[in-house]
Design a protein around this motif. Sequence first.
Motif, PDB file in Angstrom:
ATOM      1  N   TRP A  69      39.756  21.043 147.385  1.00 23.04           N
ATOM      2  CA  TRP A  69      38.912  21.889 146.538  1.00 23.04           C
ATOM      3  C   TRP A  69      37.547  21.228 146.387  1.00 23.04           C
ATOM      4  O   TRP A  69      37.439  20.067 146.012  1.00 23.04           O
ATOM      5  N   GLY A  73      34.965  22.334 144.513  1.00 21.21           N
ATOM      6  CA  GLY A  73      34.259  22.609 143.266  1.00 21.21           C
ATOM      7  C   GLY A  73      34.342  21.446 142.292  1.00 21.21           C
ATOM      8  O   GLY A  73      35.107  20.496 142.477  1.00 21.21           O
ATOM      9  N   ARG A  78      38.335  25.625 138.085  1.00 22.06           N
ATOM     10  CA  ARG A  78      37.740  26.959 137.995  1.00 22.06           C
ATOM     11  C   ARG A  78      38.863  27.925 137.687  1.00 22.06           C
ATOM     12  O   ARG A  78      39.783  28.105 138.496  1.00 22.06           O
ATOM     13  N   ASP A  79      38.801  28.500 136.508  1.00 23.02           N
ATOM     14  CA  ASP A  79      39.848  29.407 136.038  1.00 23.02           C
ATOM     15  C   ASP A  79      39.384  30.846 136.185  1.00 23.02           C
ATOM     16  O   ASP A  79      38.438  31.281 135.539  1.00 23.02           O
ATOM     17  N   PHE A  80      40.053  31.589 137.052  1.00 26.89           N
ATOM     18  CA  PHE A  80      39.733  32.994 137.277  1.00 26.89           C
ATOM     19  C   PHE A  80      40.525  33.917 136.351  1.00 26.89           C
ATOM     20  O   PHE A  80      40.324  35.115 136.370  1.00 26.89           O
ATOM     21  N   GLN A  94      44.011  29.324 138.969  1.00 27.47           N
ATOM     22  CA  GLN A  94      43.074  28.235 138.753  1.00 27.47           C
ATOM     23  C   GLN A  94      42.949  27.439 140.041  1.00 27.47           C
ATOM     24  O   GLN A  94      43.949  27.154 140.694  1.00 27.47           O
TER      25      GLN A  94
END
Length: 170
Positions: A43, A45, A49-51, A55
């Motif tokens: 990953w 990022g 990152r929680d959509f 996550q």
Amino acid sequence: MSAPSPTDNTLHVHLIKAGRTKISYPVELLHDDGTRVSVRAPWAGDGVRDFGFVQFAPGDVFTEHYWRDRWYSVKEVRAADGSLKGWYCDIARPAVRTANGDIRCEDLDLDLWVSADGSQVIRLDEDEFAESGLAERDPEAARNAVQALDDLELLAKQGDFTALLSHADR
């Protein structure tokens, strides 16, 4: 960066959005058959990152598939323990390998999430796509983007999604 040697499996993915590099990150080349390029990377990022429906977090591993003749890329997402989270699909112009071997892919704002068990097939960012003005600037690209999203969604809902990646190196 010089051109990769046959033993150098590291290259970079450059994701372009609105003419600018959105993110660039190193990946391990798994396979390139001249049409599809498959790579693997952790990953890229910062943090989690929680959509809401999934996550992405440090330790997750992405096996990414880019096509030179299709208007999307597909990223298989696995947790640090190896369990499959699902597939994140970016609707994008066909990928290009640059002179130094890197992958350049232009994001067109539309995305699709497919959960590991297929119970969630979620179209994403259609509002961003509409606001991007692509339909006015490049109607043919906009049609290709919408068609690619529709095609991927149909594959996912028919349960044929994994066949798309059947020849990928794992």
